[in-house]
Design an enzyme around this catalytic site. Structure first.
Site, PDB file in Angstrom:
ATOM      1  N   HIS B  54     -29.413 -40.519  36.444  1.00  0.00           N
ATOM      2  CA  HIS B  54     -29.336 -41.868  35.876  1.00  0.00           C
ATOM      3  C   HIS B  54     -29.500 -42.896  36.996  1.00  0.00           C
ATOM      4  CE1 HIS B  54     -27.006 -41.083  31.836  1.00  0.00           C
ATOM      5  NE2 HIS B  54     -28.222 -40.570  31.849  1.00  0.00           N
ATOM      6  N   GLU B  56     -27.744 -45.434  37.924  1.00  0.00           N
ATOM      7  CA  GLU B  56     -26.545 -45.726  38.718  1.00  0.00           C
ATOM      8  C   GLU B  56     -26.311 -44.653  39.786  1.00  0.00           C
ATOM      9  OE1 GLU B  56     -26.916 -45.538  35.443  1.00  0.00           O
ATOM     10  OE2 GLU B  56     -25.349 -46.616  34.364  1.00  0.00           O
ATOM     11  N   CYS B  84     -22.900 -45.053  31.015  1.00  0.00           N
ATOM     12  CA  CYS B  84     -22.318 -43.943  30.259  1.00  0.00           C
ATOM     13  C   CYS B  84     -21.034 -43.483  30.979  1.00  0.00           C
ATOM     14  CB  CYS B  84     -23.333 -42.796  30.181  1.00  0.00           C
ATOM     15  SG  CYS B  84     -23.496 -41.856  31.719  1.00  0.00           S
ATOM     16  N   CYS B  87     -21.624 -42.075  34.693  1.00  0.00           N
ATOM     17  CA  CYS B  87     -21.855 -43.088  35.724  1.00  0.00           C
ATOM     18  C   CYS B  87     -20.620 -43.970  35.915  1.00  0.00           C
ATOM     19  CB  CYS B  87     -23.071 -43.926  35.360  1.00  0.00           C
ATOM     20  SG  CYS B  87     -24.571 -42.924  35.343  1.00  0.00           S
TER      21      CYS B  87
END
Lengths: 150, 150
Positions: B54, B56, B84, B87
């Site tokens: 992801h 992040e 989410c 993260c």
């Protein structure tokens, strides 16, 4: 050959022992698909300097490399300590079907603190705790006892 | 020179645009420490085949490499979409002080779904949403509209 949950957790404990020897918080994990171990990992946050280097993420990374996808449908993960929210969501989002863990983590465990697997965040993951709970907790206690001595 | 939150979010949107061009769900993130950008990342889950890729996490990894530690005390993270749980916990556990996000994610956002930053899981992270919200949502809508056409 299919192993029992305790036999698989023993392999996760072997990984925890490797972390212990590397002076890392001793947590280990393995990923199993169709009765085959496809990923192994242990916590290595200090050596990698990465916040994501938890046992579960290391095992998931190895499994994903092996099968060439971030989707680990039908896989199971065994981890010696109840996973944190980061690892729990990585388990949910990689579509695994079952999580087995050893000892609870009442401070930051995502089962204990957030009931994360029942929040409709993705596919359903079955959760089974307390597999070789004592051994899983004992190695952690030994590690932190050593650390206080230093 | 110190930038406004909107100016930093614009850099995160530049990262989202890179993801878009790579046919990845277009989410971008940057990490800022003492008014300096120390990490940039965009979602690249399909190209890496890793569930953790992801935006992040990619930005956090770059930041940690830069400063040589998984502890990013006093850092701030800007991400185009509400993070989410994976993260979010990486943000908490790396000791960041502030999260800015663009558009909400009502399905799997950890602010909306779990109120994760108020569960005493670690150091306190301040959360500030709705920074360039429209642009952050628009690029996502564009991506999924393209996808349906294909």
């Amino acid at each position: 050959m299919k192993k029992t949950p305790e036999e698989y957790m023993r392999l996760a404990l072997d990984e925890a022992e490797l972390a212990y020897q590397e002076n890392e918080v001793p947590i280990g994990a393995i990923v199993v698909l169709n009765d085959e171990v496809i990923g192994r990992g242990h916590n290595k946050r200090e050596s990698t300097s990465l916040v994501t280097s938890h046992a579960e993420i290391e095992a998931i990374k190895e499994a994903s490399k092996k099968i060439g996808s971030w989707k680990l449908d039908n896989a199971e993960i065994y981890v010696t300590i109840e996973p944190c929210p980061m690892c729990s969501y990585a388990i949910i989002d990689s579509h695994m079907k079952k999580l087995y863990y050893g000892a609870k983590d009442l401070k930051r465990g995502a089962v204990s603190k957030l009931d994360i697997f029942n929040q409709n965040l993705g596919k359903k993951v079955l959760v089974c705790g307390n597999i070789l709970e004592e051994e899983s907790r004992e190695i952690m206690e030994r590690f932190f006892k050593d650390l206080r001595k230093k």
